[in-house]
Write a protein that holds these residues in place. Structure first.
Motif, PDB file in Angstrom:
ATOM      1  N   LEU A 167       0.853  -1.196   0.000  1.00  0.00           N
ATOM      2  CA  LEU A 167       0.000   0.000   0.000  1.00  0.00           C
ATOM      3  C   LEU A 167       0.883   1.238   0.000  1.00  0.00           C
ATOM      4  O   LEU A 167       1.802   1.353   0.815  1.00  0.00           O
ATOM      5  CB  LEU A 167      -0.898  -0.010   1.244  1.00  0.00           C
ATOM      6  CG  LEU A 167      -1.878   1.149   1.415  1.00  0.00           C
ATOM      7  CD1 LEU A 167      -2.969   1.109   0.346  1.00  0.00           C
ATOM      8  CD2 LEU A 167      -2.530   1.097   2.811  1.00  0.00           C
ATOM      9  N   ALA A 178       1.311   5.280   0.490  1.00  0.00           N
ATOM     10  CA  ALA A 178       0.669   6.404   1.163  1.00  0.00           C
ATOM     11  C   ALA A 178       1.543   7.641   1.024  1.00  0.00           C
ATOM     12  O   ALA A 178       2.760   7.548   0.972  1.00  0.00           O
ATOM     13  CB  ALA A 178       0.472   6.071   2.639  1.00  0.00           C
ATOM     14  N   THR A 231      -2.747   5.130  -3.992  1.00  0.00           N
ATOM     15  CA  THR A 231      -3.864   5.777  -3.297  1.00  0.00           C
ATOM     16  C   THR A 231      -3.912   7.263  -3.594  1.00  0.00           C
ATOM     17  O   THR A 231      -2.954   7.834  -4.107  1.00  0.00           O
ATOM     18  CB  THR A 231      -3.743   5.587  -1.775  1.00  0.00           C
ATOM     19  OG1 THR A 231      -2.538   6.241  -1.334  1.00  0.00           O
ATOM     20  CG2 THR A 231      -3.700   4.123  -1.391  1.00  0.00           C
ATOM     21  N   ILE A 260      -7.474   6.140   3.866  1.00  0.00           N
ATOM     22  CA  ILE A 260      -6.350   5.212   3.727  1.00  0.00           C
ATOM     23  C   ILE A 260      -6.323   4.205   4.879  1.00  0.00           C
ATOM     24  O   ILE A 260      -5.940   3.049   4.708  1.00  0.00           O
ATOM     25  CB  ILE A 260      -5.006   5.948   3.522  1.00  0.00           C
ATOM     26  CG1 ILE A 260      -3.969   4.969   2.970  1.00  0.00           C
ATOM     27  CG2 ILE A 260      -4.517   6.621   4.788  1.00  0.00           C
ATOM     28  CD1 ILE A 260      -2.907   5.575   2.146  1.00  0.00           C
ATOM     29  N   ARG A 261      -6.810   4.633   6.025  1.00  0.00           N
ATOM     30  CA  ARG A 261      -6.907   3.691   7.148  1.00  0.00           C
ATOM     31  C   ARG A 261      -7.914   2.583   6.827  1.00  0.00           C
ATOM     32  O   ARG A 261      -7.677   1.407   7.104  1.00  0.00           O
ATOM     33  CB  ARG A 261      -7.340   4.433   8.412  1.00  0.00           C
ATOM     34  CG  ARG A 261      -6.390   4.175   9.573  1.00  0.00           C
ATOM     35  CD  ARG A 261      -6.939   4.635  10.890  1.00  0.00           C
ATOM     36  NE  ARG A 261      -7.683   5.872  10.826  1.00  0.00           N
ATOM     37  CZ  ARG A 261      -7.272   7.019  11.373  1.00  0.00           C
ATOM     38  NH1 ARG A 261      -6.123   7.076  11.977  1.00  0.00           N
ATOM     39  NH2 ARG A 261      -8.019   8.091  11.296  1.00  0.00           N
ATOM     40  N   HIS A 289      -6.369   0.243   4.412  1.00  0.00           N
ATOM     41  CA  HIS A 289      -5.407  -0.619   5.106  1.00  0.00           C
ATOM     42  C   HIS A 289      -6.121  -1.765   5.811  1.00  0.00           C
ATOM     43  O   HIS A 289      -5.717  -2.920   5.726  1.00  0.00           O
ATOM     44  CB  HIS A 289      -4.585   0.208   6.094  1.00  0.00           C
ATOM     45  CG  HIS A 289      -3.475  -0.563   6.733  1.00  0.00           C
ATOM     46  ND1 HIS A 289      -3.669  -1.362   7.839  1.00  0.00           N
ATOM     47  CD2 HIS A 289      -2.171  -0.695   6.402  1.00  0.00           C
ATOM     48  CE1 HIS A 289      -2.524  -1.935   8.155  1.00  0.00           C
ATOM     49  NE2 HIS A 289      -1.600  -1.548   7.308  1.00  0.00           N
ATOM     50  N   PRO A 329      -2.218  -4.990   4.085  1.00  0.00           N
ATOM     51  CA  PRO A 329      -0.973  -5.115   3.302  1.00  0.00           C
ATOM     52  C   PRO A 329       0.210  -5.562   4.146  1.00  0.00           C
ATOM     53  O   PRO A 329       0.255  -5.261   5.342  1.00  0.00           O
ATOM     54  CB  PRO A 329      -0.735  -3.685   2.797  1.00  0.00           C
ATOM     55  CG  PRO A 329      -1.414  -2.817   3.800  1.00  0.00           C
ATOM     56  CD  PRO A 329      -2.601  -3.589   4.296  1.00  0.00           C
ATOM     57  N   GLU A 333       3.229  -4.618   3.287  1.00  0.00           N
ATOM     58  CA  GLU A 333       4.054  -3.407   3.264  1.00  0.00           C
ATOM     59  C   GLU A 333       3.163  -2.177   3.124  1.00  0.00           C
ATOM     60  O   GLU A 333       2.285  -2.140   2.256  1.00  0.00           O
ATOM     61  CB  GLU A 333       5.027  -3.427   2.066  1.00  0.00           C
ATOM     62  CG  GLU A 333       6.168  -4.422   2.196  1.00  0.00           C
ATOM     63  CD  GLU A 333       7.331  -3.903   3.066  1.00  0.00           C
ATOM     64  OE1 GLU A 333       7.265  -2.759   3.577  1.00  0.00           O
ATOM     65  OE2 GLU A 333       8.295  -4.671   3.231  1.00  0.00           O
ATOM     66  N   THR A 334       3.389  -1.199   3.975  1.00  0.00           N
ATOM     67  CA  THR A 334       2.726   0.095   3.849  1.00  0.00           C
ATOM     68  C   THR A 334       3.834   1.130   3.734  1.00  0.00           C
ATOM     69  O   THR A 334       4.548   1.406   4.704  1.00  0.00           O
ATOM     70  CB  THR A 334       1.832   0.384   5.074  1.00  0.00           C
ATOM     71  OG1 THR A 334       0.865  -0.666   5.183  1.00  0.00           O
ATOM     72  CG2 THR A 334       1.114   1.710   4.930  1.00  0.00           C
ATOM     73  N   LEU A 384      -1.277   5.152  10.280  1.00  0.00           N
ATOM     74  CA  LEU A 384      -1.016   3.835   9.673  1.00  0.00           C
ATOM     75  C   LEU A 384       0.212   3.164  10.267  1.00  0.00           C
ATOM     76  O   LEU A 384       1.178   3.843  10.602  1.00  0.00           O
ATOM     77  CB  LEU A 384      -0.727   4.021   8.171  1.00  0.00           C
ATOM     78  CG  LEU A 384      -1.837   4.481   7.255  1.00  0.00           C
ATOM     79  CD1 LEU A 384      -1.232   4.844   5.904  1.00  0.00           C
ATOM     80  CD2 LEU A 384      -2.876   3.386   7.085  1.00  0.00           C
ATOM     81  N   LEU A 386       3.233   2.074   9.398  1.00  0.00           N
ATOM     82  CA  LEU A 386       4.145   2.134   8.245  1.00  0.00           C
ATOM     83  C   LEU A 386       5.233   1.069   8.372  1.00  0.00           C
ATOM     84  O   LEU A 386       5.748   0.820   9.456  1.00  0.00           O
ATOM     85  CB  LEU A 386       4.797   3.516   8.154  1.00  0.00           C
ATOM     86  CG  LEU A 386       3.859   4.713   8.051  1.00  0.00           C
ATOM     87  CD1 LEU A 386       4.663   6.024   8.077  1.00  0.00           C
ATOM     88  CD2 LEU A 386       3.025   4.637   6.774  1.00  0.00           C
ATOM     89  N   THR A 387       5.581   0.464   7.227  1.00  0.00           N
ATOM     90  CA  THR A 387       6.654  -0.533   7.249  1.00  0.00           C
ATOM     91  C   THR A 387       7.899  -0.043   6.515  1.00  0.00           C
ATOM     92  O   THR A 387       8.938  -0.696   6.556  1.00  0.00           O
ATOM     93  CB  THR A 387       6.201  -1.848   6.579  1.00  0.00           C
ATOM     94  OG1 THR A 387       5.839  -1.544   5.216  1.00  0.00           O
ATOM     95  CG2 THR A 387       5.019  -2.473   7.304  1.00  0.00           C
TER      96      THR A 387
END
Ligand code: GDP
Length: 296
Positions: free
Chosen positions: A104, A106, A191, A205-206, A209, A214, A216-217, A240, A242-243
């Motif tokens: 995903l 962002a 997105t 976006i939340r 998610h 996902p 990976e964000t 979010l 995040l990764t």
């Protein structure tokens, strides 16, 4: 910005390389320069304080003072701490999941999300030999969907069509189903971004998610944003899990010292750097190399 940081640090480094001995005094002089250079480069104050404290600790310790070439050793410490600030080791994408690995994207409008999806699709296909599907959940700008279709085609990946009358969550779910039944390895989900932080964008976006979970964000951020990058990063991090971070436009003149803070603020590793508008303009992010570049 970072050019400034490079120049200032280069000056400090040059002086230090000539020092036979390090004293409390010249360590303090050097740290003052580092501190000012980082602040002028728009690095957030808590990050600067943290970094300078860690450099000082090592500088007054055996690691530097006990070294035969203390100037060099101190430069090494600055280098390592800068690299650590940006994540230390090189981080890559996580595919450890039942395919498709959903990624995903962002970030604010104009950050470079769509371009990065194209670049990632190309990179995944060519270097990782992945079968890649892309989809756009940007139902506000029909041009954004078209842009993704174009770059996906250029990347030689497959595009899952969507239209502005659909709901983003519905689009994403349909794309996941399609990717599952057609055995895609990776699904890249683009997105909608806004020009500034906006509650509706974050809620959307939340929800996305939650719907697609996902692995990976990735937070995409323009390296030229300066101090605003920190505020943006914080807002996305609060919304979010995040990764990873993709830092775009690193090819530009102003490299954005605030980029140094992004890792600190988000807690997520910098995974890729955007270094041009073309689809080949993507590099895996190497904190060590970036630190060398900053030091000059
Ligand atoms: P989005 O709104 O986040 O999807 O952003 P876009 O992907 O449309 O990118 C916005 C602009 O930034 C476009 O003109 C891109 O060509 C440009 N861009 C994206 N990444 C980079 C990069 O790494 N370097 C440069 N120079 N331009 C970039």
């Amino acid at each position: 910005m970072l050019d400034n940081l490079t120049q200032r640090l280069a000056k400090v480094v040059k002086t230090l390389r000539g020092q036979a001995r390090l004293t409390d005094e010249n360590i303090s002089d050097m740290l003052r320069e580092v501190r000012m250079a980082l602040l002028e480069a728009d690095v957030a104050l808590p990050v600067v304080k943290d970094l300078v404290a860690r450099i000082r600790e090592k500088a007054v310790g055996q690691e530097v003072v006990g070294s035969l070439t203390p100037g060099q050793a101190l430069v090494g410490v600055v280098h390592d701490e800068l690299a650590a600030l940006m994540g230390g080791a090189t981080a890559s994408l996580n595919f450890a999941t039942q395919p498709p690995a959903i990624v995903l994207m962002a970030g604010l409008q104009g950050a470079g999300k769509t371009t990065t999806v194209g670049k990632l699709a190309k990179w995944l296909k060519e270097t990782q030999k992945k079968k890649v599907l892309t989809v756009s959940c940007d139902v506000y700008r029909p041009a954004a969907i078209e842009q993704l279709r174009t770059v996906t085609g250029q990347a030689g990946a497959e595009f899952f069509p969507s239209t502005p009358d659909q709901k983003p969550v519905d689009i994403a779910r349909a794309a996941v189903e399609f990717a599952k039944t057609r055995y895609f390895d990776v699904l890249l989900v683009d997105t909608a971004g806004r020009l500034a932080i906006d509650q509706a964008m974050m809620d959307e976006i939340r929800a996305l998610h939650q719907a697609i979970n996902p692995i990976e964000t990735l937070f995409v951020v323009d390296a030229m944003l300066g101090q605003d990058a920190v505020n943006t990063a914080k807002a996305f991090k609060d919304a979010l899990p995040l990764t990873g971070v993709v830092l775009t436009k690193l090819d530009g003149d102003a490299r954005g010292g605030a980029a140094l803070s992004v890792r600190h603020v988000t807690g997520a590793p910098l995974k890729f750097a955007g270094v041009g508008e073309k689809l080949t303009g993507l590099e895996e992010f190497h904190p060590q190399r970036m630190a060398s570049r900053i030091l000059g």
